[in-house]
Design an enzyme around this catalytic site. Structure first.
Site, PDB file in Angstrom:
ATOM      1  N   CYS A 113      38.453  43.556  46.922  1.00  0.00           N
ATOM      2  CA  CYS A 113      38.523  42.181  46.676  1.00  0.00           C
ATOM      3  C   CYS A 113      38.237  41.209  47.552  1.00  0.00           C
ATOM      4  CB  CYS A 113      39.987  41.982  46.186  1.00  0.00           C
ATOM      5  SG  CYS A 113      40.902  43.326  45.015  1.00  0.00           S
ATOM      6  N   HIS A 241      41.054  34.923  45.398  1.00  0.00           N
ATOM      7  CA  HIS A 241      40.646  36.030  44.745  1.00  0.00           C
ATOM      8  C   HIS A 241      41.750  36.158  43.397  1.00  0.00           C
ATOM      9  CE1 HIS A 241      40.610  40.092  43.409  1.00  0.00           C
ATOM     10  NE2 HIS A 241      41.933  40.328  43.625  1.00  0.00           N
ATOM     11  N   ASN A 271      41.755  40.794  36.749  1.00  0.00           N
ATOM     12  CA  ASN A 271      41.397  41.079  38.144  1.00  0.00           C
ATOM     13  C   ASN A 271      40.159  41.871  38.049  1.00  0.00           C
ATOM     14  OD1 ASN A 271      41.019  42.012  40.655  1.00  0.00           O
ATOM     15  ND2 ASN A 271      43.174  42.521  41.117  1.00  0.00           N
TER      16      ASN A 271
END
Length: 315
Positions: A113, A241, A271
């Protein structure tokens, strides 16, 4: 040494949208459960005929067009991804081939990430050192391909997509548009986010990640601003993120960016790992929510447990 800047951005998401209500027919969950715990409403899902490099190439092509460049102008391609199932050719080489580039250096970076901010820093360093002149930096992941669709705590989080940036040298007398990177990791906690097995499957210890992100990362993010010579109050945008709205909002608040637009693309996209920061930044620019020259904090965190961030000037 010269400085660098982001010349243009681009993003791409698959057409298929999976809503919370549809997810509730696949696993024991509900729209209320997902919305209250992670803030996600929808996510985009790539089909079996849409590999990671295709998502990446679409985003890269848009960034090149926005920069007024052609593929042959690029001499380095960096792709941040943790969902490259095939090891060789790597994703960067596949993207270069799809876009019809000449002979660029091609490298993948797997920092999960935090991948895009690491790749952006690598591009900045390469141009400053004189080993590249124009770099295409892409974050792309197909997270739904590694989802455990029986685990309601993780499968509801994940989506697919790609975001890209073109990094070039600054002109004479022009201020650098990409600030110094601050990056690192907590290796002893690396097990908290995993993509393991054959075939690989995503898993995480959600509470450990939440506590780490909301308590340990705010001072690190503030130090990123300090390195760039910018106070949190001066930031026009904060792009963290896009992990979970319950992480993004308290982390942004603790950073102290009281005047900034906070990216909340996670609500619509889920995500998307390495794709989340460039995709969210590209959308903010496209919608005109941040303006050319505005200082924006980019801060990635997640697997390993890695973190990395820099302040950039909006293209």
């Amino acid at each position: 040494m010269t400085g660098t800047r982001i010349a243009a951005l681009g993003h791409y998401q698959p057409a298929k949208v999976l809503t919370n209500h549809e997810l509730a027919t696949m696993v024991d969950t509900s729209d209320e459960w997902i919305s209250s715990r992670v803030g996600i409403k929808t996510r985009h899902v790539a089909g079996p005929d849409e590999p990671v490099d295709e998502l990446a190439a679409h985003a890269g092509a848009k960034a090149l067009a926005a920069a007024g460049l052609v593929p042959e102008d690029i001499d380095m391609v960096l792709v941040a991804t943790s969902t490259a199932i095939n090891r060789s050719p790597n994703m960067a080489a596949r993207v270069a081939a799809r876009l019809g580039m000449g002979s660029p250096a091609v490298m993948d970076l797997n920092v999960v990430c935090a991948g895009f901010t690491h790749a952006l820093a690598t591009a900045d360093h390469a141009v400053r050192a004189g080993s590249a002149s124009r770099v295409l930096v892409i974050g792309a992941d197909k997270m739904t391909e590694i989802a455990d669709w029986t685990d309601r705590t993780t499968c509801v989080l994940l989506g697919d997509g790609a975001g890209a940036a073109v990094v070039v040298a600054t002109g004479p007398g022009e201020e650098p548009g990409i600030g110094p990177v601050l990056w690192g990791s907590v290796p002893e906690m690396g097990h908290a986010v995993r993509i393991e097995g054959t075939p690989p499957v995503f898993a995480q210890e959600g509470q450990s990640v939440y506590r780490w992100a909301t308590t340990q990362l705010p001072p690190i993010a503030r130090k990123v601003c300090e390195r760039a010579g910018v106070t949190p109050e001066e930031l026009a945008g904060v792009v963290l993120h896009q992990a979970n709205l319950r992480i993004i909002e308290p982390l942004a608040q603790k950073i102290g960016a009281v005047n900034a637009v906070i990216a909340r693309d996670v609500v619509d996209s889920g995500n998307t790992s390495a794709a989340s920061i460039p995709m969210a930044l590209s959308k903010l620019v496209e919608r005109g929510e941040i303006q050319a020259g505005d200082p924006v904090l980019l801060f990635g965190f997640g697997g390993n447990l890695s973190y990395g961030g820099q302040v950039v000037r909006c293209p």
